[in-house]
Write an enzyme that holds these catalytic residues in place. Structure first.
Site, mmCIF file in Angstrom:
data_model
loop_
_atom_site.group_PDB
_atom_site.id
_atom_site.type_symbol
_atom_site.label_atom_id
_atom_site.label_comp_id
_atom_site.label_asym_id
_atom_site.label_seq_id
_atom_site.Cartn_x
_atom_site.Cartn_y
_atom_site.Cartn_z
ATOM 1 N N ASP A 223 -2.688 3.047 0.685
ATOM 2 C CA ASP A 223 -2.541 1.513 0.200
ATOM 3 C C ASP A 223 -1.001 1.156 0.250
ATOM 4 O OD1 ASP A 223 -3.614 -0.785 -1.298
ATOM 5 O OD2 ASP A 223 -1.784 -1.040 -2.204
ATOM 6 N N GLU A 293 -3.123 2.406 5.641
ATOM 7 C CA GLU A 293 -3.477 0.739 5.571
ATOM 8 C C GLU A 293 -2.187 0.109 5.807
ATOM 9 O OE1 GLU A 293 -5.142 -3.244 2.302
ATOM 10 O OE2 GLU A 293 -2.905 -1.892 1.558
#
Length: 596
Positions: A223, A293
């Protein structure tokens, strides 16, 4: 034949079989990854929140879809300030979702069905309730520098250290009364950023990755990677060129050259990849992977894959968000073509393409681009070479749900005036399984977010029994996608200004994708379509699957199709389709037999 030679042949055949059944290092390159937002997928305990047992109960559904691997949004222990992206213990499943035994069972049952489990790894920050942060606040020597601590401007505690802003709005510093210093947080104040300049932090985070690899997970979605490092001198950010009318507390009012995409950040991702590669080297299972990401510019996105020459590798793939960020209801066929070709022309050949059309942070396809275009976008994603990523619910054409301000859960949308613009709650409403109470998400208890009102007409049960449904089109897409050779050549054209055409061709067959993007009905004359068969059609198409096309086809407005035809076969077709390792073994076997 001599008995000794016969035994040698038998051993050789066993070796060939072993070669064909060894660990698959390339499985991910053509995989379909299915993102599950656990809170909203299936609530087995009927407490209003989805859980791991709910996911386990729906594994047969994923198998039926043809899913290769499923990525779970965060499930670790957390106060849930940011729906699990504020982790207080990286090695413990949050009781909200079950326990560690449930995760072990999920991995085991998924593996039985040939489905790999990917976990969400959140390395940039922890929860303020993590033991590391508590120790850091209290001055425990080992943890003093686990987070980003600074004195105020000119050591004045009333002013933050600099002008850095939070992604969630406002200043990115919070003053801690106990330690008498400011700590930095790129996101909510309950999510203090870790200090990756501290080698102990790096070691601890790598140990967490290895811990879960040892538990059998197939990899990690990492993330918010662009934010791992900050400028070592903590210099102020520069204002953007266009500040007129922009709220100075808004993240977009600054350029973020001091807090985003630093070289050290890229190096850390390369270090994570080295760890994964070393783990793969020492284990015989299928390759474990990482996917990152990074909402950043195109050139930086490519760097998260690794260096251009491959001398250092990053993620196996970093998410390509261009279909999410660059497409709108007004985008033309040429716009879509340009997005795809930009990747074809700039991603080095050593890396693998990936195509993402939805996730938990963006409005759903049906809402962004219109219900009439859902199938076209899914078919587009599926026909392209590389990795395909599906957000749960997109396969049935779910639209954004209805959430009122007083039902909000998203911490980045606390202002009623900007709630509809900023909230991510709309794309996170519960999955729609059937037309029973709460869409079959649970047995009737109040859900953490309201179930969308359109679940009566959009749900899995109904679409399973409807031939021309989004769900059955998706199943057909995945089934046929697996038949396309990774070596198939790809060609893209825009015909008559509005019809996007993609060809996937091998020596033995061709797949054609046609999509009339916003144009009037168009007659396409193309000799290459001769004797092709309609394989898949969108729900708004009146054509018949299986019908033969003889070079001319009328493509209606917003209609999308995938056609297929066999090309003339040649004597090399067997060798062309055979895996290289098996091919070498077969040739060697022929040599041995000829020598006997």
């Amino acid at each position: 034949m001599h008995i000794l030679k016969m035994n040698s042949v038998i051993l050789l055949l066993v070796a060939i079989f072993a070669i064909g059944n060894c660990a698959n290092s390339d499985w991910w390159k053509t995989a379909v990854f299915y993102q599950i937002y656990p809170r909203s997928f299936k609530d087995d305990s009927n407490d209003g929140v989805g859980d791991l047992k709910g996911v386990i109960s729906k594994l047969p559904y994923l198998k039926e879809l043809g899913i290769t691997a499923t990525w779970l949004s965060p499930i670790f222990k957390s106060p849930q300030v940011d729906q699990g992206y504020d982790i207080s213990d990286y090695r413990v499943v949050d009781p909200l979702f079950g326990n560690n035994n449930d995760l072990t069972e999920l991995i085991k049952e998924a593996n039985k069905l040939g489905i790999k489990i990917i976990l969400d790894f959140v390395p940039n920050h922890t929860s303020e309730e993590h033991e590391w942060f508590k120790a850091s606040v209290n001055g425990t020597p080992k943890y003093l520098d686990y987070y980003i601590w600074r004195d105020g401007e000119n050591k004045d505690d009333k002013k933050p250290p600099n002008n850095w802003l939070s992604n969630f709005g406002g200043i990115a510093w919070t003053y801690n009364e106990t330690r008498k210093m400011w700590y930095y947080h790129e996101f909510a104040k309950a999510q203090p950023d870790l200090n990756y300049r501290n080698p102990d932090v790096v070691k601890d985070m790598k140990d967490i990755l290895v811990y879960w690899l040892d538990q059998g997970v197939a990899g990690f979605r990492i993330d918010a990677v662009p934010y791992l490092f900050e400028d070592v001198n903590f210099e102020n950010e520069t204002a953007t060129d266009k500040t007129k009318g922009v709220d100075p507390s808004n993240w977009n009012s600054l350029q973020h050259t001091k807090t985003l995409d630093l070289n050290e950040t890229l190096d850390m991702i390369y270090q994570f990849r080295e760890l994964i590669d070393e783990y793969n080297k020492n284990h015989t299972e299928d390759t474990r992977v990482i996917m990152t990401e990074a909402y950043t510019d195109f050139d930086k996105t490519l760097l998260y894959y690794g260096l251009k020459d491959g001398s250092r590798l990053g993620a196996h793939f970093t998410f390509n968000f261009d279909f999410i960020q660059s497409l709108s209801k007004n985008s033309s066929a040429t716009d879509i073509k340009n997005i795809i070709e930009n990747w074809f022309e700039n991603l080095p050949e050593i890396y693998t393409y990936n195509w993402v059309v939805g996730n938990h942070d963006n409005h759903r396809i049906a809402t962004r681009l219109g219900v009439e275009n859902v199938d076209a976008i899914m078919l587009l994603q599926g026909i392209l070479p590389g990795v395909m990523v599906t957000y749960n619910g997109e396969e049935i054409g779910m639209e954004d749900g209805e959430v009122d301000f007083d039902q909000r859960q998203d911490p980045q949308a606390t202002d009623e005036k900007t709630f509809k613009e900023k909230s991510r709650d709309f794309e996170r409403t519960p999955f729609q399984w059937d037309n029973s109470t709460n869409a079959g998400f649970n047995k009737g208890n109040k859900t953490w977010l309201p179930v969308s009102k359109n679940y009566i007409n959009t749900n899995v049960e109904l679409q399973n029994t409807t031939v021309d449904s989004h769900l059955n089109i998706y199943k057909s897409l995945i089934k046929n996608r697996k038949k396309i050779s990774p070596a198939a050549k790809t060609k893209i054209e825009v015909l008559n200004s509005t019809v996007l055409t993609i060809y996937r061709t091998t020596e033995t067959e061709t797949y054609f994708y046609l999509y009339n993007r916003l144009g009037e009905p168009m007659i396409i004359n193309n000799a290459g379509l001769n004797n092709s068969k309609i394989l898949i059609k969108s729900t708004n198409s009146e054509k018949e699957v299986g019908s033969i096309i003889n070079g001319t086809i009328l493509v209606e407005t917003n209609e999308s199709l995938i056609l297929h035809k066999d090309n003339p076969k040649d004597n090399g077709s067997f060798l062309y389709k055979t895996q290289p390792t098996v091919l070498i073994a077969v040739l060697f076997l022929i040599f041995v037999l000829n020598s006997i």
